[in-house]
Enzyme design. Structure first.
Site, mmCIF file in Angstrom:
data_model
loop_
_atom_site.group_PDB
_atom_site.id
_atom_site.type_symbol
_atom_site.label_atom_id
_atom_site.label_comp_id
_atom_site.label_asym_id
_atom_site.label_seq_id
_atom_site.Cartn_x
_atom_site.Cartn_y
_atom_site.Cartn_z
ATOM 1 N N ASP A 29 0.928 -1.177 -0.003
ATOM 2 C CA ASP A 29 -0.039 -0.038 0.155
ATOM 3 C C ASP A 29 0.848 1.274 0.041
ATOM 4 O OD1 ASP A 29 -2.388 -1.299 -0.051
ATOM 5 O OD2 ASP A 29 -2.843 -1.147 1.889
ATOM 6 N N SER A 89 -7.677 2.789 13.377
ATOM 7 C CA SER A 89 -6.779 2.613 14.617
ATOM 8 C C SER A 89 -7.107 3.522 15.822
ATOM 9 C CB SER A 89 -5.469 2.513 14.374
ATOM 10 O OG SER A 89 -4.966 3.902 14.206
#
Length: 268
Positions: free
Chosen positions: A45, A166
């Site tokens: 990514d 997160s």
């Protein structure tokens, strides 16, 4: 079709790049690093994010294909042992694509009246280096709150699965062209108060941050960081631009989320 290969410097990535380059030459693809129709990224990514920013000026004409050479990436559809299948898919390309929304960021510095325009695929954050960040938060032009804490994260729908997740933010399907603002360790007590919850902002609205006049703010945009200048204000809005992925076997969004965070073996 014009092809560009964008890779990281990992050993396996370089090995796959060499193999793919040879196959493209053998199948008579045109290699064009400056103005490609397709950008094939090899890595993960992070590599895809770097390629996006390299080619962000031609997003209207370029499509991306991502190959992962390590752990499974959220944006990567192909494994490094599927190069032959990838080349066959490129040979039968019919121009189909799937698009993801982007984040438009406009930064105005105190020492320059000309705003700086940036694009993010995942998210942007604003933090302070060594002290509590204080910033007025405007939504759609109206003052919403005075935030105090470590920082704020503004994410795209696909970026909602990254740092935003997160922080406790929601995962948002990219068909919803919205942005999300999530707090980073806000201060909430009898004196100071914030919403203390992620906010989903409609596509026609924008978020503006007007931070206290300090010079140690750090603005991040995906993998890049900007610091050392006094920020007058930052405006965030869903961009009119989008990123296009070549749709050969592009995994559906919720399948991608399941694959990345749960795994098929735990879904039953």
């Amino acid at each position: 079709m014009k092809i560009a290969i964008f890779t990281n410097d990992g050993r396996q990535s370089l090995k796959v790049t060499q193999k793919l380059q040879k196959k493209f030459e053998d199948t008579h693809f045109v290699m064009d690093e400056k103005n490609p129709d397709i950008v094939v990224t090899i890595g993960g990514d992070g590599t895809l994010l770097a390629a996006f920013h390299k080619y962000e000026n031609i997003l209207g004409t370029v499509r991306f294909v991502a190959v992962h050479t390590g752990h499974l990436g959220f944006y990567t559809d192909w494994r490094d042992d599927e190069i032959d299948d990838l080349v066959i898919s490129l040979q039968s390309d019919n121009g189909q694509s799937v698009s993801y929304p982007l984040l438009d960021i406009r930064v105005k510095y105190e020492d320059d009246q000309r705003p700086v325009n940036l694009l993010a695929l995942n998210e942007a954050t604003l933090k302070r280096n060594s002290a509590t960040m204080v910033t007025d938060v405007f939504v759609g032009g109206d003052l919403f709150e005075k935030f105090r804490g470590d920082g704020l994260c503004i994410s795209t729908p696909t970026g909602s699965t990254a740092y935003n997740k997160s922080l406790g933010g929601a995962v948002i399907h990219p068909n919803l062209k919205v942005l999300q603002m999530t707090e980073i360790s806000s201060i909430n007590n009898r004196v100071f108060r914030t919403l203390s919850s992620p906010m989903i902002i409609a596509p026609n609205d924008w978020v503006t941050l007007v931070p206290a006049s300090e010079c140690d703010y750090i603005l991040t945009v995906d993998q890049d960081s900007f610091h050392g200048r006094r920020i007058e204000q930052i405006r965030f809005k869903i961009s009119n631009k989008s990123i296009q992925f070549a749709k050969y076997r592009h995994m559906q969004f919720w399948q991608r989320v399941q694959d990345a965070f749960i795994g098929a073996e735990y879904a039953n």
